[in-house]
Design a protein around this motif. Structure first.
Motif, PDB file in Angstrom:
ATOM      1  N   GLY A 146       0.811  -1.214   0.000  1.00 11.44           N
ATOM      2  CA  GLY A 146       0.000   0.000   0.000  1.00 11.44           C
ATOM      3  C   GLY A 146       0.840   1.256   0.000  1.00 11.44           C
ATOM      4  N   ARG A 150       1.328   3.635  -3.537  1.00 12.44           N
ATOM      5  CA  ARG A 150       0.814   5.007  -3.542  1.00 12.44           C
ATOM      6  C   ARG A 150       1.906   6.059  -3.501  1.00 12.44           C
ATOM      7  NH1 ARG A 150      -3.439   7.480   0.949  1.00 12.44           N
ATOM      8  NH2 ARG A 150      -3.651   9.551   0.030  1.00 12.44           N
ATOM      9  N   TRP A 151       2.980   5.796  -2.736  1.00 12.17           N
ATOM     10  CA  TRP A 151       3.971   6.828  -2.488  1.00 12.17           C
ATOM     11  C   TRP A 151       5.336   6.534  -3.116  1.00 12.17           C
ATOM     12  CZ3 TRP A 151       1.833  10.986  -0.355  1.00 12.17           C
ATOM     13  CH2 TRP A 151       0.692  10.822   0.433  1.00 12.17           C
ATOM     14  N   ASN A 193      -4.215  11.162  -4.021  1.00 14.92           N
ATOM     15  CA  ASN A 193      -2.978  10.587  -4.556  1.00 14.92           C
ATOM     16  C   ASN A 193      -1.939  11.680  -4.789  1.00 14.92           C
ATOM     17  OD1 ASN A 193      -3.975   7.904  -4.706  1.00 14.92           O
ATOM     18  ND2 ASN A 193      -5.112   8.457  -6.562  1.00 14.92           N
TER      19      ASN A 193
END
Length: 493
Positions: A93, A97-98, A173
């Motif tokens: 996760g 996302r990052w 996001n």
């Protein structure tokens, strides 16, 4: 139902084994990091001394330390590779996302790791095969490559603590990534230099501790004296420097991560004239049990005056802060780190006072006993620093943006517990092999040294420099089954 119980009920079952696996592998890997970051510099410093002064003892020490450095690097390849897989397996996760924001740090670390591998290979190959100064200067970039790897890892970690360099779109996001801001976050400088100096301290005290043990066992030759003095001097000089850097790093946490600072200092309510607790345990009602309470000291340390306001844990909802258990863990880790650091300053002052007065080492056996355990104590502080940083950030994996529970894998808890068991067995085998190799090298070197001394027909090993012609082996060494002399070990001794 308490707030802690509610949080536990909402926690996915795979989170605990994921955390345990990550904690175990990081705790084991970080034991090797001081050798990877700082041992190249200490080795080259000894190498430079040997060339500059035509000192055969120094060259022998540098050559042997380079062998240890290579073995450690090989073990670090295994533990580092496991960590790389775990980031993708356990925290998809966060990476999904990052990753585009902070992933550059891991890329820089990979480049540093690659360069360090190449330079170590050249350094080992160069003994007896290159001209002395050519060999040295080819290896001179090695410490910089090690620092580059540390730069990448700390850049990623400091971003997780103080995320910057992006904007969020309507769905939350990250967009419009600014790489410079993502790398050089507000806490990066303090965290990087605190980490690097800690690695140099630990490596210096660990290497010196080996020769301190030899000194206590009666080995008072120049080989042990020099092997102790150079790394211990490096560590002793940096010890007070680290205390100042550590204070700056803690104050950066106070300004940039006030809730983490509250956990480190067991501050429940936001207030001024806040006392400092040395150890102690935080209770669910905000009281502290046990420990030593020093009135107003926490406010003074944070802002240099008693009226400094310190943010408390209750300034944010219970779901956005560490639990009382996590806060107590972070607090104890922080206090242990500071306590050991303070004791090391006293040890460094003891050493410096004797050196300034007599230009000689302290004569007390208690000094060498303390020096022998200083390296292990430094490893404890390294572990405590990591615990403070990571546990104090909970429940966030990306501070104020993503919780650990949101980043964890969907893999079943049973599978993760099984993988953790396999990892523990693997690490036990790897570290057991590491210790076995080090002990084998130590035994071979000692037999070689004692053999030459007993034979009397050849000079002691310190006079047979790594760049000179190999002396013939004395009979005492040749007769030892399964053991070769230091001179016949090529680039591995």
């Amino acid at each position: 139902m308490t707030g802690t119980a509610i949080l536990l009920a909402a926690t996915p079952p795979q989170l605990l084994p994921a955390r345990e696996m990550m904690a175990f592998t990081l705790a084991m890997h970080i034991l090797l990091v001081p050798f990877g970051v700082a041992l190249p510099f200490i080795t080259l410093l000894m190498h430079y001394r040997g060339l500059r002064r035509d000192d055969a003892v120094a060259l022998t020490l540098a050559r042997r330390w380079s062998a240890v450095m290579a073995v450690q690097f090989a073990i670090g390849v295994v533990t580092g590779t496991v960590l790389s897989f775990e980031f993708g397996l356990l925290w998809p996760g966060m990476l999904g996302r990052w990753g585009d924001v902070f992933g550059l740090g891991f890329g820089v670390e990979a480049w540093g790791f690659f360069l360090e591998a190449v330079l170590i290979a050249i350094y080992l190959y160069g003994w007896r095969r290159l001209r002395p100064w050519t060999h040295f200067w080819l290896a001179a970039p090695l410490p910089l490559a090690a620092l580059l790897g540390a730069f990448g890892i700390i850049a990623a970690n400091s971003w997780m603590n103080t995320p910057r360099g992006f904007a969020l779109d309507a769905r939350g996001n990250p967009v419009d990534v600014d790489v410079r801001k993502a790398v050089f976050t507000p806490i990066f400088g303090a965290e990087y230099w605190h980490f690097v100096v800690a690695m140099f301290l630990t490596a210096g005290y660990l290497v010196a501790g080996v020769y301190a043990v030899g000194w206590l066992r009666g080995r008072r030759d120049r080989y042990h004296r020099l092997g102790f003095t150079l790394p211990f001097t490096v560590a002793a000089i940096l010890t007070p420097v680290q205390f100042v850097i550590g204070d700056s790093a803690a104050r950066s946490v106070f300004h940039k991560q006030p809730v983490k600072f509250a956990a480190m200092e067991l501050v429940w309510d936001t207030d001024t004239h806040v006392p400092e607790y040395l150890f102690g345990r935080l209770n669910s009602d905000g009281t502290v049990t046990g420990g030593l309470k020093i009135p107003q000291l926490d406010s003074i340390l944070a802002g240099f005056k008693p009226s400094t306001q310190v943010t408390g844990l209750t300034s944010v909802p219970a779901s956005d802060r560490p639990t009382v258990v996590q806060a107590t863990i972070a607090h104890w880790a922080f206090d242990i780190m500071v306590t050991i650091g303070s004791l090391l300053i006293l040890l460094a002052l003891w050493y410096g006072w004797c050196w300034l007065r007599r230009r000689d080492l302290p004569r007390s056996r208690w000094f060498f006993r303390c020096a022998a355990v200083a390296g292990v104590a430094c490893l404890v502080t390294v572990e405590c620093g990591w615990i403070t940083t990571e546990v104090g950030r909970q429940p966030w994996i990306v501070y104020d943006h993503m919780r650990v529970s949101e980043a964890v894998t969907s893999t079943g808890a049973g599978s993760l517990w099984t993988i953790l068991g396999i990892v523990i067995v693997l690490y036990a085998a790897v570290f057991g092999s590491f210790l076995a190799v080090l002990l084998k090298m130590r035994t071979r070197w000692r037999i070689a040294d004692e053999g030459y001394g007993a034979a009397g027909a050849a000079p002691p090993p310190e006079t047979d420099t790594p760049y000179g012609p190999r002396e013939p082996e004395p009979a005492a060494v040749r007769a030892t089954p399964g053991q070769g002399s230091d001179r016949s070990a090529g680039g591995s001794s």
